[in-house]
Design a protein around this motif. Structure first.
Motif, PDB file in Angstrom:
ATOM      1  N   ARG A 301     -10.980  -6.684 -21.717  1.00 27.47           N
ATOM      2  CA  ARG A 301     -11.312  -5.499 -22.520  1.00 27.47           C
ATOM      3  C   ARG A 301     -12.191  -4.512 -21.755  1.00 27.47           C
ATOM      4  NH1 ARG A 301     -12.017  -8.800 -27.476  1.00 27.47           N
ATOM      5  NH2 ARG A 301     -10.096  -8.616 -28.654  1.00 27.47           N
ATOM      6  N   GLN A 302     -13.071  -5.020 -20.897  1.00 31.13           N
ATOM      7  CA  GLN A 302     -13.943  -4.105 -20.158  1.00 31.13           C
ATOM      8  C   GLN A 302     -13.109  -3.247 -19.194  1.00 31.13           C
ATOM      9  OE1 GLN A 302     -16.907  -3.093 -20.764  1.00 31.13           O
ATOM     10  NE2 GLN A 302     -16.803  -1.704 -18.977  1.00 31.13           N
ATOM     11  N   ALA A 303     -12.157  -3.902 -18.513  1.00 29.65           N
ATOM     12  CA  ALA A 303     -11.292  -3.148 -17.598  1.00 29.65           C
ATOM     13  C   ALA A 303     -10.464  -2.139 -18.390  1.00 29.65           C
ATOM     14  CB  ALA A 303     -10.374  -4.114 -16.846  1.00 29.65           C
ATOM     15  N   GLN A 304     -10.061  -2.540 -19.587  1.00 32.54           N
ATOM     16  CA  GLN A 304      -9.270  -1.625 -20.417  1.00 32.54           C
ATOM     17  C   GLN A 304     -10.105  -0.425 -20.860  1.00 32.54           C
ATOM     18  OE1 GLN A 304      -7.401  -3.674 -23.665  1.00 32.54           O
ATOM     19  NE2 GLN A 304      -5.890  -4.646 -22.329  1.00 32.54           N
ATOM     20  N   HIS A 305     -11.370  -0.681 -21.154  1.00 30.00           N
ATOM     21  CA  HIS A 305     -12.257   0.422 -21.544  1.00 30.00           C
ATOM     22  C   HIS A 305     -12.373   1.419 -20.379  1.00 30.00           C
ATOM     23  CE1 HIS A 305     -15.572   2.450 -23.632  1.00 30.00           C
ATOM     24  NE2 HIS A 305     -16.082   2.587 -22.426  1.00 30.00           N
ATOM     25  N   GLU A 306     -12.483   0.900 -19.172  1.00 29.85           N
ATOM     26  CA  GLU A 306     -12.544   1.762 -17.980  1.00 29.85           C
ATOM     27  C   GLU A 306     -11.276   2.610 -17.865  1.00 29.85           C
ATOM     28  OE1 GLU A 306     -14.465   3.014 -15.494  1.00 29.85           O
ATOM     29  OE2 GLU A 306     -15.907   2.154 -16.903  1.00 29.85           O
ATOM     30  N   PHE A 307     -10.140   1.952 -18.168  1.00 31.55           N
ATOM     31  CA  PHE A 307      -8.878   2.684 -18.110  1.00 31.55           C
ATOM     32  C   PHE A 307      -8.838   3.781 -19.189  1.00 31.55           C
ATOM     33  CE2 PHE A 307      -4.363   3.104 -19.429  1.00 31.55           C
ATOM     34  CZ  PHE A 307      -3.935   3.777 -18.299  1.00 31.55           C
ATOM     35  N   ALA A 308      -9.404   3.463 -20.358  1.00 35.62           N
ATOM     36  CA  ALA A 308      -9.460   4.461 -21.435  1.00 35.62           C
ATOM     37  C   ALA A 308     -10.273   5.679 -20.972  1.00 35.62           C
ATOM     38  CB  ALA A 308     -10.079   3.849 -22.688  1.00 35.62           C
ATOM     39  N   ARG A 309     -11.309   5.412 -20.199  1.00 34.63           N
ATOM     40  CA  ARG A 309     -12.153   6.500 -19.673  1.00 34.63           C
ATOM     41  C   ARG A 309     -11.356   7.369 -18.697  1.00 34.63           C
ATOM     42  NH1 ARG A 309     -17.890   5.366 -16.635  1.00 34.63           N
ATOM     43  NH2 ARG A 309     -18.306   7.480 -15.897  1.00 34.63           N
ATOM     44  N   GLN A 310     -10.650   6.691 -17.797  1.00 37.55           N
ATOM     45  CA  GLN A 310      -9.805   7.430 -16.838  1.00 37.55           C
ATOM     46  C   GLN A 310      -8.757   8.251 -17.551  1.00 37.55           C
ATOM     47  OE1 GLN A 310      -7.485   5.093 -14.126  1.00 37.55           O
ATOM     48  NE2 GLN A 310      -9.263   3.849 -13.651  1.00 37.55           N
ATOM     49  N   ALA A 311      -8.124   7.616 -18.550  1.00 37.49           N
ATOM     50  CA  ALA A 311      -7.053   8.308 -19.273  1.00 37.49           C
ATOM     51  C   ALA A 311      -7.609   9.558 -19.948  1.00 37.49           C
ATOM     52  CB  ALA A 311      -6.426   7.369 -20.296  1.00 37.49           C
ATOM     53  N   ALA A 312      -8.770   9.433 -20.591  1.00 35.73           N
ATOM     54  CA  ALA A 312      -9.346  10.595 -21.277  1.00 35.73           C
ATOM     55  C   ALA A 312      -9.666  11.699 -20.272  1.00 35.73           C
ATOM     56  CB  ALA A 312     -10.601  10.178 -22.047  1.00 35.73           C
ATOM     57  N   GLY A 313     -10.064  11.304 -19.071  1.00 36.28           N
ATOM     58  CA  GLY A 313     -10.345  12.292 -18.020  1.00 36.28           C
ATOM     59  C   GLY A 313      -9.088  13.053 -17.620  1.00 36.28           C
ATOM     60  N   GLN A 314      -7.928  12.394 -17.702  1.00 44.32           N
ATOM     61  CA  GLN A 314      -6.672  13.048 -17.308  1.00 44.32           C
ATOM     62  C   GLN A 314      -6.056  13.864 -18.442  1.00 44.32           C
ATOM     63  OE1 GLN A 314      -5.720  12.851 -14.161  1.00 44.32           O
ATOM     64  NE2 GLN A 314      -7.445  11.471 -13.847  1.00 44.32           N
ATOM     65  N   THR A 315      -6.501  13.600 -19.677  1.00 43.50           N
ATOM     66  CA  THR A 315      -5.830  14.268 -20.791  1.00 43.50           C
ATOM     67  C   THR A 315      -6.561  15.532 -21.251  1.00 43.50           C
ATOM     68  OG1 THR A 315      -7.011  12.874 -22.360  1.00 43.50           O
ATOM     69  CG2 THR A 315      -4.873  12.102 -21.679  1.00 43.50           C
ATOM     70  N   ALA A 316      -7.848  15.656 -20.930  1.00 43.52           N
ATOM     71  CA  ALA A 316      -8.608  16.820 -21.394  1.00 43.52           C
ATOM     72  C   ALA A 316      -8.073  18.103 -20.755  1.00 43.52           C
ATOM     73  CB  ALA A 316     -10.078  16.645 -21.035  1.00 43.52           C
ATOM     74  N   VAL A 317      -8.128  19.192 -21.519  1.00 39.49           N
ATOM     75  CA  VAL A 317      -7.612  20.478 -21.022  1.00 39.49           C
ATOM     76  C   VAL A 317      -8.761  21.489 -20.980  1.00 39.49           C
ATOM     77  CG1 VAL A 317      -5.854  22.259 -21.317  1.00 39.49           C
ATOM     78  CG2 VAL A 317      -5.434  19.949 -22.205  1.00 39.49           C
TER      79      VAL A 317
END
Ligand code: BGC
Length: 750
Positions: A301-317
């Motif tokens: 889950r911790q690695a997944q949380h990190e991925f969620a952070r990366q994903a949010a960084g790529q989705t913001a406009v």
């Protein structure tokens, strides 16, 4: 395996077969223990796992197991990054496998017909091509982990109002060119294990019993080889649905419908072969899952949380930036708004996740700058609070920069109902105006699942659209605001100036019974472009902390004809700024010679990462379908002859690179006695005969060339001639019915 399936089928009683066609409970199918058939579990949802173990519901009301919440569909599509979405699919697949889930109920791919749809935060785009590419990548990712997907909600489920019964009155062309495309692409490119059938009706017929939709289009035309399940409680007439190609009713109707199937088979009203085929498909689907006896894989889950952070960084406009972003480390900042402490990061309803760990901007940025926090407004209210507002203004005045964390409250958008306007709560608009009046360096960070209007846009220095960024949104905001991550999301939907400008304004959400898709194929930017309308932000738009230059468009040919079925387009893109960044290179096809077609349509995109000064060549492959339109009289795709411009650039309203190709007619033509002389002339056939007609009418003095209708002739007469249907030539062209019939036969078969 097929032999095994036939063996089980042959051992099943009629009652057992019928019972397999509906769920055992909210999330499971029925086990048939005597045959060793396991029950399998399905679970929401698109951007995280909502696995319920206790009380179950389909509206996100009861607790589910803790799971990482990723950015919702609106943001995911804004990444324009199929690799990211595939990776998300893999992560979700691993989680589902670890939790013993057989099939995940997503992706949700319905087109954003109106920005008011309450569920737009979950959906991907107003553009069918983008939605389809993203959904296909998601499905490939999840299914690579031995877990199924359910592409939903099939089809034309574009509103929440009366979603369980409303009839979408929509042309076949709009269905084929817009609403079905995300499903079609997903099926053709990724073969989802299941498709979830929508609650609503299409042109009067419930989707769940729509033979045309489920059998003809989905299975026969697209080659779907999985099962179709209902949305939760979407079943109407069970036997009709079975005949139409719907295998699984979810959750169940207390055994009522299973009984009905048995009765009908016994009475001879339902062919048992229809039931057998459904059961065969269900058995194949069940068998596709991971071995239920194998130990469940683990996930981190911790690695997944990190991925969620990366994903949010790529989705913001990044929507606006007048030099204020990225913020300087160590600066004195005012952080204003309740969303800085308690961000809105997901939407309400069946996609609601019991998140693992939600991070906020205030804590995530605490070590990066000197921050003073002021609540400014209450996130749950529309009413301004004078004291809170004054406190925020004071904090903003004293700081080097004010960052306002604004957004739509939960109650403003959710599954189950639609929005009625595009505004932020009045107290937030008021606060933004007041802060911007005292602080020129005002940044607005938005938390919303769908477009809002921004009356204050000219007064603020920067706007960062986070959408509903998932549980790691706070850390992602720190990354983006301070420049550790360079914004690279691009809008997957238009931000209109006013609700009244939107394509479906006069026809949304309909009269309760029916909703008329009056804008037809002109959805999203197809509408704003055709009408040359100004918008807040166009489709595909988004800024970066660096800049990019586009040069050297090259096509591998300038004609699409019988020999050439695909064209390759090359362009060069260069990072001309001082920071690394990721650009979304977008390609649009723009028909030049036809009316009643969208001005342009997205047919390619690529996300490329470039270091400062780096240049790359980007390649696109366009097939015939990229140029085709759907002829609803013929029920076929056709490629009308003519010139097509290919535009490449950073967004739909900025396409600096242009090149033209010419296409030869491809596909059938509808020719009958209503075909016009103009259409016959454009085909290049029967020129002499038509010139003779023209001459007989005194229109042309230039017989034999087909030019006659134009050259030296009065414009009005020429247009009248071109518009004459063939059948009128009896009256106006001196032709007999037989001659006209011969001409038609020759045009069709000659
Ligand atoms: C939603 C689906 C969801 C299902 C199960 C329905 O209300 O429309 O998207 O998958 O519930 O929760």
């Amino acid at each position: 395996m097929e032999l095994e399936i036939e063996k089980i089928l042959s051992q099943m009683t009629l009652e057992e077969k019928a019972s397999l066609c509906s769920g055992a409970d909210f999330w499971h199918t029925k086990a048939i223990e005597r045959l060793g058939l396991p029950a399998v579990m399905v679970t929401d949802g698109p951007h995280g796992l909502r696995k319920q173990e206790g009380e179950s519901d389909h509206l996100g009301l009861n607790e589910s197991v803790r799971a990482v919440c990723y950015p919702s569909g609106a943001g995911l599509a804004s990444s324009f990054d199929t690799n990211l979405i595939r990776q998300l699919g893999e992560v979700l697949g691993e989680t589902a496998a670890g939790e013993g889930v057989h099939t995940l109920l997503g992706p949700a791919v319905n087109i954003k017909r109106s920005p008011l749809c309450g569920r737009n935060f979950e959906y991907l785009s107003e553009d069918p091509w983008l939605a389809g590419e993203m959904a296909a990548a998601y499905v490939q990712g999840v299914q690579s982990r031995g877990v199924g997907t359910s592409v939903k909600h099939f089809a034309a489920n574009n509103q929440e109002s009366n979603r369980m019964s409303v009839s979408a009155e929509v042309s076949e062309r709009a269905l084929r060119e817009v609403y079905l495309v995300p499903f079609e692409k997903t099926v053709r490119q990724a073969q989802p294990w299941t498709v979830m059938c929508a609650y609503n009706r299409i042109n009067g017929t419930y989707c769940c019993e729509n033979e045309w939709l489920l059998d003809q289009v989905l299975r026969e035309e697209w080659g779907f080889d999985g099962i179709v399940m209902t949305d939760w409680g979407a079943m109407n007439d069970r036997c009709r649905a079975l005949k139409a190609g719907l295998e699984l009713e979810m959750p169940a109707s207390g055994g009522e419908n299973d009984k009905r199937i048995v009765e009908r088979v016994k009475n001879g009203l339902l062919d048992e072969a229809v039931l057998d085929e459904a059961v065969r498909r269900l058995l194949r689907w069940i068998a596709r899952g991971n071995d239920p006896k194998a130990p469940a894989p683990t996930y981190d889950r911790q690695a997944q949380h990190e991925f969620a952070r990366q994903a949010a960084g790529q989705t913001a406009v990044l929507l606006k930036n007048e030099g204020v972003l990225p913020l300087k480390q160590g600066a004195s900042l005012a952080f204003i708004g309740g969303f800085a402490k308690k961000p809105r990061y997901q939407g309400g309803g069946s996609s609601h996740i019991n998140s693992v760990k939600v991070t906020n901007a205030l804590e995530s940025c605490a070590s990066l700058a000197r921050i003073r926090y002021a609540e400014g407004f209450s996130v749950d209210s529309d009413q301004a609070d004078g004291e809170k507002l004054q406190e925020a203004v004071a904090a903003a005045r004293e700081a080097e920069c004010a960052v306002i964390f604004a957004g739509l409250p939960d109650a403003y958008e959710s599954e189950g109902y639609d929005r009625t306007h595009l505004e932020l709560p009045a107290c937030q608009n008021e606060l933004i105006e007041a802060v911007a009046a005292v602080q020129p360096n005002t940044v607005v960070v938005l938390h919303n699942g769908s477009p809002i209007t921004m009356p204050w846009l000219d007064k603020v220095a920067a706007v960062l659209e986070m959408y509903l960024g998932g549980e790691a949104v706070g850390e992602a905001e720190a990354d983006l605001l301070f420049g550790a991550v360079n914004p690279s999301g691009r809008l997957a939907e238009t931000f209109p100036l006013r609700l009244e400008d939107t394509p479906s304004f006069l026809n949304f959400p309909g009269n309760g019974k029916r909703v008329f898709y009056g804008e037809d194929v002109y959805v999203g930017y197809r509408w704003y472009d055709a009408r040359k309308m100004e918008v807040f932000f166009p489709f595909g738009y988004g800024l970066s902390y660096t800049s990019f230059a586009y040069t050297d468009i090259a096509l591998d040919c300038d004609r699409l004809d019988a020999q050439k079925k695909e064209i390759t387009v090359k362009v060069k893109v260069k990072n001309t700024g001082a920071r690394s960044g990721r650009e979304v290179v977008q390609l649009y096809v723009r028909p030049q010679d036809h009316t009643d077609r969208p001005v342009q349509e997205l047919k390619g995109f690529a996300k490329v990462e470039l270091a400062p000064g780096e240049e790359r060549e980007v390649l696109f492959h366009l097939d015939c379908r990229s140029f085709e339109l759907y002829d609803e009289r013929l029920h076929k795709w056709i490629l009308p002859a003519g010139k097509y411009e290919i535009g490449v650039g950073p967004h739909s309203r900025s396409l600096p690179l242009r090149a033209v190709i010419e296409a030869e007619w491809r596909g059938s033509r509808l020719i009958d006695d209503t075909t016009t002389l103009g259409e016959v002339l454009d085909s290049g056939r029967h020129v002499a005969a038509i010139d003779a007609v023209a001459k007989a009418l005194g229109v042309s003095d230039d017989a034999g060339t087909g030019e006659g209708l134009g050259a030296g002739t009065d414009q009005m007469m020429r247009e009248l001639m071109r518009g004459l249907p063939l059948r009128r030539l009896v009256t106006f062209g001196g032709m007999t019915h037989e001659q006209i019939q011969d001409m038609i036969v020759d045009l069709v078969f000659g």
